[in-house]
Design a protein around this motif. Structure first.
Motif, PDB file in Angstrom:
ATOM      1  N   ASP A 216       0.833  -1.207   0.000  1.00  0.00           N
ATOM      2  CA  ASP A 216       0.000   0.000   0.000  1.00  0.00           C
ATOM      3  C   ASP A 216       0.866   1.256   0.000  1.00  0.00           C
ATOM      4  N   LEU A 217       1.966   1.218   0.752  1.00  0.00           N
ATOM      5  CA  LEU A 217       2.842   2.383   0.837  1.00  0.00           C
ATOM      6  C   LEU A 217       3.437   2.721  -0.515  1.00  0.00           C
ATOM      7  N   LEU A 218       4.069   1.738  -1.167  1.00  0.00           N
ATOM      8  CA  LEU A 218       4.730   2.016  -2.445  1.00  0.00           C
ATOM      9  C   LEU A 218       3.724   2.307  -3.553  1.00  0.00           C
ATOM     10  N   GLN A 219       2.570   1.665  -3.507  1.00  0.00           N
ATOM     11  CA  GLN A 219       1.546   1.991  -4.495  1.00  0.00           C
ATOM     12  C   GLN A 219       1.019   3.405  -4.274  1.00  0.00           C
ATOM     13  N   GLY A 220       1.006   3.843  -3.012  1.00  0.00           N
ATOM     14  CA  GLY A 220       0.650   5.227  -2.712  1.00  0.00           C
ATOM     15  C   GLY A 220       1.673   6.199  -3.265  1.00  0.00           C
ATOM     16  N   TYR A 221       2.956   5.819  -3.215  1.00  0.00           N
ATOM     17  CA  TYR A 221       3.994   6.659  -3.823  1.00  0.00           C
ATOM     18  C   TYR A 221       3.721   6.853  -5.316  1.00  0.00           C
ATOM     19  N   ILE A 222       3.356   5.765  -5.975  1.00  0.00           N
ATOM     20  CA  ILE A 222       3.083   5.831  -7.409  1.00  0.00           C
ATOM     21  C   ILE A 222       1.874   6.716  -7.682  1.00  0.00           C
ATOM     22  N   ASP A 223       0.864   6.639  -6.829  1.00  0.00           N
ATOM     23  CA  ASP A 223      -0.289   7.522  -6.989  1.00  0.00           C
ATOM     24  C   ASP A 223       0.142   8.983  -6.942  1.00  0.00           C
ATOM     25  N   SER A 224       1.064   9.307  -6.029  1.00  0.00           N
ATOM     26  CA  SER A 224       1.562  10.682  -5.926  1.00  0.00           C
ATOM     27  C   SER A 224       2.290  11.093  -7.198  1.00  0.00           C
ATOM     28  N   VAL A 225       3.085  10.175  -7.744  1.00  0.00           N
ATOM     29  CA  VAL A 225       3.791  10.462  -8.989  1.00  0.00           C
ATOM     30  C   VAL A 225       2.786  10.728 -10.108  1.00  0.00           C
ATOM     31  N   ILE A 226       1.762   9.864 -10.192  1.00  0.00           N
ATOM     32  CA  ILE A 226       0.772  10.003 -11.265  1.00  0.00           C
ATOM     33  C   ILE A 226       0.061  11.348 -11.180  1.00  0.00           C
ATOM     34  N   TYR A 227      -0.448  11.651 -10.006  1.00  0.00           N
ATOM     35  CA  TYR A 227      -1.295  12.843  -9.904  1.00  0.00           C
ATOM     36  C   TYR A 227      -0.510  14.143  -9.733  1.00  0.00           C
ATOM     37  N   ARG A 228       0.556  14.128  -8.932  1.00  0.00           N
ATOM     38  CA  ARG A 228       1.268  15.375  -8.660  1.00  0.00           C
ATOM     39  C   ARG A 228       2.316  15.682  -9.723  1.00  0.00           C
ATOM     40  N   ASP A 229       3.063  14.649 -10.155  1.00  0.00           N
ATOM     41  CA  ASP A 229       4.175  14.900 -11.075  1.00  0.00           C
ATOM     42  C   ASP A 229       3.787  14.774 -12.544  1.00  0.00           C
ATOM     43  N   ILE A 230       2.642  14.176 -12.832  1.00  0.00           N
ATOM     44  CA  ILE A 230       2.274  13.967 -14.237  1.00  0.00           C
ATOM     45  C   ILE A 230       0.933  14.612 -14.572  1.00  0.00           C
ATOM     46  N   VAL A 231      -0.153  14.132 -13.946  1.00  0.00           N
ATOM     47  CA  VAL A 231      -1.493  14.611 -14.312  1.00  0.00           C
ATOM     48  C   VAL A 231      -1.620  16.112 -14.100  1.00  0.00           C
ATOM     49  N   GLU A 232      -1.255  16.611 -12.908  1.00  0.00           N
ATOM     50  CA  GLU A 232      -1.386  18.034 -12.626  1.00  0.00           C
ATOM     51  C   GLU A 232      -0.394  18.869 -13.428  1.00  0.00           C
ATOM     52  N   ARG A 233       0.834  18.404 -13.502  1.00  0.00           N
ATOM     53  CA  ARG A 233       1.877  19.208 -14.152  1.00  0.00           C
ATOM     54  C   ARG A 233       1.669  19.327 -15.647  1.00  0.00           C
ATOM     55  N   TYR A 234       1.229  18.223 -16.293  1.00  0.00           N
ATOM     56  CA  TYR A 234       1.103  18.227 -17.747  1.00  0.00           C
ATOM     57  C   TYR A 234      -0.346  18.265 -18.216  1.00  0.00           C
ATOM     58  N   ASN A 235      -1.273  18.439 -17.266  1.00  0.00           N
ATOM     59  CA  ASN A 235      -2.696  18.558 -17.594  1.00  0.00           C
ATOM     60  C   ASN A 235      -3.181  17.349 -18.397  1.00  0.00           C
ATOM     61  N   ILE A 236      -2.881  16.148 -17.903  1.00  0.00           N
ATOM     62  CA  ILE A 236      -3.260  14.905 -18.568  1.00  0.00           C
ATOM     63  C   ILE A 236      -4.714  14.575 -18.248  1.00  0.00           C
ATOM     64  N   SER A 237      -5.489  14.269 -19.280  1.00  0.00           N
ATOM     65  CA  SER A 237      -6.893  13.895 -19.066  1.00  0.00           C
ATOM     66  C   SER A 237      -7.081  12.378 -19.023  1.00  0.00           C
ATOM     67  N   ASN A 238      -6.228  11.653 -19.729  1.00  0.00           N
ATOM     68  CA  ASN A 238      -6.358  10.188 -19.792  1.00  0.00           C
ATOM     69  C   ASN A 238      -5.602   9.556 -18.621  1.00  0.00           C
ATOM     70  N   VAL A 239      -6.154   9.720 -17.414  1.00  0.00           N
ATOM     71  CA  VAL A 239      -5.493   9.210 -16.212  1.00  0.00           C
ATOM     72  C   VAL A 239      -5.424   7.684 -16.229  1.00  0.00           C
ATOM     73  N   HIS A 240      -6.444   7.061 -16.749  1.00  0.00           N
ATOM     74  CA  HIS A 240      -6.466   5.590 -16.789  1.00  0.00           C
ATOM     75  C   HIS A 240      -5.295   5.054 -17.603  1.00  0.00           C
ATOM     76  N   ALA A 241      -5.011   5.702 -18.726  1.00  0.00           N
ATOM     77  CA  ALA A 241      -3.933   5.226 -19.593  1.00  0.00           C
ATOM     78  C   ALA A 241      -2.577   5.355 -18.907  1.00  0.00           C
ATOM     79  N   ILE A 242      -2.332   6.487 -18.229  1.00  0.00           N
ATOM     80  CA  ILE A 242      -1.044   6.660 -17.559  1.00  0.00           C
ATOM     81  C   ILE A 242      -0.899   5.669 -16.415  1.00  0.00           C
ATOM     82  N   ARG A 243      -2.016   5.347 -15.743  1.00  0.00           N
ATOM     83  CA  ARG A 243      -1.962   4.367 -14.663  1.00  0.00           C
ATOM     84  C   ARG A 243      -1.674   2.968 -15.206  1.00  0.00           C
ATOM     85  N   GLU A 244      -2.306   2.625 -16.317  1.00  0.00           N
ATOM     86  CA  GLU A 244      -2.063   1.317 -16.923  1.00  0.00           C
ATOM     87  C   GLU A 244      -0.619   1.208 -17.416  1.00  0.00           C
ATOM     88  N   LEU A 245      -0.106   2.302 -17.955  1.00  0.00           N
ATOM     89  CA  LEU A 245       1.268   2.279 -18.461  1.00  0.00           C
ATOM     90  C   LEU A 245       2.265   2.065 -17.339  1.00  0.00           C
TER      91      LEU A 245
END
Length: 435
Positions: A216-245
């Motif tokens: 849970d801890l490390l998967q939480g780290y990845i969630d932070s990377v997805i949302y804070r470092d990628i989705v918010e920074r680059y305005n990504i709309s396809n969150v599902h795709a970045i998570r699957e990748l």
């Protein structure tokens, strides 16, 4: 905003400074006439803030008064509305509290995740040009190494990458030292630590965590990377795709992958995402220091581009947290740990294919051109494994005119001499702790 900064500064000065487990990070001193900003970059939760605390404690141990330190975490919710124009409020607030320090040169300002605020480069450059304090900056994005940052700060930076604990740092956290001859009991303890290190990695928070909560801890780290470092920074709309990748990558660490393969895999699963988007998303993951890609070694740029790349995580613990077959991942975790150790000291890392089809896990190239070859193998006791690893190394050494190769194993230790070339088989705990 000035009042907010005054409160943040006072809260920091009135709080007890944490004393972190010592990291093996050297901060080179500068002469008085040299003005540069120290920048710490790395993935979230890898220890950048604690590296700053370590530096602060070093300064305090030298007799510096704590009020001469300033620490601001720009992810603080009280700064959520901060804009470029508010940077001046930091200086106004600090010198409003301590006007006697206006002309001092022994001031140290620490800015944590400052890149979250637009215009931080201009503010930093102005401080370097007009003020006298020493500047330390942290960030979770490889963009802090980009040409635009170097241009904005006019080359006035000293960059230090911060990774999760190395095995040496892990042992230090556990209170074990390699500076003396080891007893049988200490060797057994190091062996146990090696097993845990390979399985759970070196994220500082994870080292002392109840392992029931590790995934849970490390998967939480990845969630932070997805949302804070990628989705918010680059305005990504396809969150599902970045998570699957990212899930696909973390489940295939230490493997060869290509964007074309990922594209067809996703397409067969009914997921709609273009190849160009996949290339962009992979770049974002590398920018966030989450994964690294290793190209094939070739003097042909085209060959490097068209061939698959091997991917590795910033920490082998991700293999445990994301794998669907943990009991079969020992080899991947070892190879990923070897990569992380190499990456902390060498930037030019490749894999190599011999003319006869043998594969070398890692070929490193130093700035002056010297090459080194490494294999990672759980064991070479099996004759078939021994022949495969040694044959590939021998071929590569002959083709590249390299005299020595290294096989990092779990327990095997021996020297193999073939055709006037030497292969050193070294236990992982020993190789990972060598300076």
């Amino acid at each position: 905003m000035r009042e907010v900064f005054e409160q943040l500064i006072l809260d920091f000065h009135n709080s007890k400074l944490p004393v972190p487990s010592k990291r093996e990070i050297n901060i080179l001193p500068l002469s008085e006439n040299v003005r540069k900003a120290y920048i710490f970059i790395g993935m979230r939760r890898s220890g950048k803030t604690w590296t700053m605390y370590q530096r602060m404690n070093e300064l305090l141990s030298q007799g510096l008064d704590k009020t001469k330190l300033l620490y601001i975490n720009f992810e603080d919710d009280r700064l959520i509305s901060m804009q470029t124009k508010d940077f001046q409020s930091i200086l106004d607030a600090y010198f409003g509290l301590y006007p006697q320090y206006l002309e001092r040169q022994d001031l140290y300002f620490f800015f944590d995740e400052i890149h979250e605020i637009k215009g931080w480069e201009q503010f930093t450059r102005r401080i370097l040009d007009q003020e006298k304090m020493h500047i330390y900056i942290s960030g979770s994005s490889a963009k802090l190494l980009g040409k635009e940052i170097a241009s904005a700060l006019r080359g006035r930076t000293i960059v230090t990458e911060v990774f999760p604990f190395s095995f040496r740092e892990y042992l230090n956290f556990e209170g074990l030292s390699l500076s003396k001859k080891l007893s049988t009991k200490e060797k057994a303890m190091i062996s146990h630590c090696m097993k845990d290190f390979l399985q759970y990695g070196g994220f500082p928070e994870a080292v002392s965590l109840d392992k029931r909560f590790f995934n849970d801890l490390l998967q939480g780290y990845i969630d932070s990377v997805i949302y804070r470092d990628i989705v918010e920074r680059y305005n990504i709309s396809n969150v599902h795709a970045i998570r699957e990748l990212i899930t696909f990558c973390l489940q295939n660490l230490s493997s060869l992958i290509s964007i074309n393969k990922i594209y067809h895999t996703f397409k067969s699963q009914g997921q709609s995402i273009g190849k160009n988007s996949l290339y962009e998303f992979m770049g974002y993951l590398e920018d966030a220091y989450c994964i690294f890609s290793v190209p094939i070694f070739s003097h042909s740029r085209r060959k490097q581009v068209v061939n698959p790349k091997k991917i590795y995580g910033v920490d082998q613990g991700f293999i445990t947290a994301y794998t669907v077959k943990p009991q079969f991942e020992e080899a991947s975790r070892l190879e990923n740990a070897v990569f992380c150790r190499l990456r902390q000291s060498v930037e030019n890392i490749f894999y190599y294919k011999t003319k006869k089809g043998g594969e070398i896990d890692f070929l490193t190239v130093m700035p002056h051109g010297k090459m080194a070859l490494y294999q990672a193998s759980v064991s070479i006791a099996d004759k078939k494994t021994y022949d495969r690893e040694v044959s590939a190394l021998t071929q590569a050494m002959e083709e590249l005119s390299v005299k020595e190769g290294i096989i990092v194993t779990l327990n095997d230790k021996k020297t193999i001499t073939l055709k006037k070339r030497t292969i050193q088989c070294i236990p992982a705990w020993q190789w990972l702790t060598e300076q």
